[in-house]
Design a protein around this motif. Structure first.
Motif, PDB file in Angstrom:
ATOM      1  N   TYR A  55      -5.028   5.933  -5.632  1.00 58.43           N
ATOM      2  CA  TYR A  55      -4.036   6.307  -4.634  1.00 58.43           C
ATOM      3  C   TYR A  55      -4.092   7.796  -4.329  1.00 58.43           C
ATOM      4  N   VAL A  56      -3.463   8.165  -3.199  1.00 59.93           N
ATOM      5  CA  VAL A  56      -3.246   9.543  -2.794  1.00 59.93           C
ATOM      6  C   VAL A  56      -1.738   9.753  -2.810  1.00 59.93           C
ATOM      7  N   LYS A  65       0.789  -1.231   0.000  1.00 64.51           N
ATOM      8  CA  LYS A  65       0.000   0.000   0.000  1.00 64.51           C
ATOM      9  C   LYS A  65       0.823   1.283   0.000  1.00 64.51           C
ATOM     10  N   LYS A  79       3.236   7.628  -1.886  1.00 63.81           N
ATOM     11  CA  LYS A  79       1.904   7.249  -2.349  1.00 63.81           C
ATOM     12  C   LYS A  79       1.293   6.234  -1.390  1.00 63.81           C
ATOM     13  N   TYR A  80      -0.013   6.362  -1.233  1.00 68.54           N
ATOM     14  CA  TYR A  80      -0.787   5.368  -0.496  1.00 68.54           C
ATOM     15  C   TYR A  80      -1.852   4.826  -1.439  1.00 68.54           C
ATOM     16  N   TYR A  81      -1.816   3.514  -1.704  1.00 69.33           N
ATOM     17  CA  TYR A  81      -2.776   2.857  -2.580  1.00 69.33           C
ATOM     18  C   TYR A  81      -3.926   2.304  -1.737  1.00 69.33           C
ATOM     19  N   PHE A  82      -5.158   2.679  -2.073  1.00 68.09           N
ATOM     20  CA  PHE A  82      -6.324   2.241  -1.299  1.00 68.09           C
ATOM     21  C   PHE A  82      -6.686   0.781  -1.559  1.00 68.09           C
ATOM     22  N   LEU A  83      -6.773   0.393  -2.804  1.00 63.14           N
ATOM     23  CA  LEU A  83      -7.123  -0.976  -3.190  1.00 63.14           C
ATOM     24  C   LEU A  83      -6.070  -1.499  -4.165  1.00 63.14           C
TER      25      LEU A  83
END
Length: 163
Positions: free
Chosen positions: A143-144, A86, A132-136
């Motif tokens: 991502y954000v 993630k 980056k942060y991946y949600f799914l």
């Protein structure tokens, strides 16, 4: 005119090109080692539109009136390292042009003659560092991303506009 500007903005936002390395097929994936799966390398190109204010004020009476109706672009290479499924860290190197025309204004100054607009051409080297942060991560690439971009001016030219 406002509808034209909005349409142009939507067009410029939609005209961007990203080429990124993806995971290999299942046949070749078994030959990859674990460390190779942690990296993603890519190239990008985009057409840029500056959405800054039409007036950059120095104070209440004077400022600068830029006109951003120039074709600007960015291109570069990036590398992304995955800390886990993630979270990732991304960096790269980008080349960008930032061209515009601008006119100095002063509401209380007594000028002799007309102030001519100036063409300003900037060539910039950008070095971003983001996380980056991946949600799914296994379903869609939603991502954000947050980070900083360090910019270095490689070249800047200012030319008088001739009418």
């Amino acid at each position: 005119m406002k509808i034209f500007k909005i349409s142009l903005l939507i067009l410029l936002v939609s005209i961007s090109f990203n080429l990124k390395a993806q995971e290999n097929s299942p046949k070749t994936a078994k030959f990859q080692n674990q460390s190779a799966k942690k990296f993603k390398i890519g190239l990008f190109y985009s057409l840029d539109k500056n959405l800054s204010d039409e007036h950059q004020s120095f104070n209440h009476y004077e400022g600068y009136a830029p006109d951003y109706n120039k074709a600007n672009y960015s291109l570069g290479a990036e590398i992304e390292y995955f800390l886990n499924a993630k979270f990732s860290i991304q960096s790269g190197i980008n080349y960008a042009n930032r061209d515009f025309t601008g006119t100095y204004y002063c509401h209380v100054c007594d000028f002799i003659g007309v102030i001519e607009p100036k063409n300003i051409k900037q060539r910039i080297l950008e070095m971003p560092i983001t996380t980056k942060y991946y949600f799914l991560p296994k379903k869609i690439l939603l991502y954000v991303e947050a980070g900083v971009v360090n910019q270095f001016i490689l070249n800047e030219t200012i030319n008088e506009t001739i009418h």
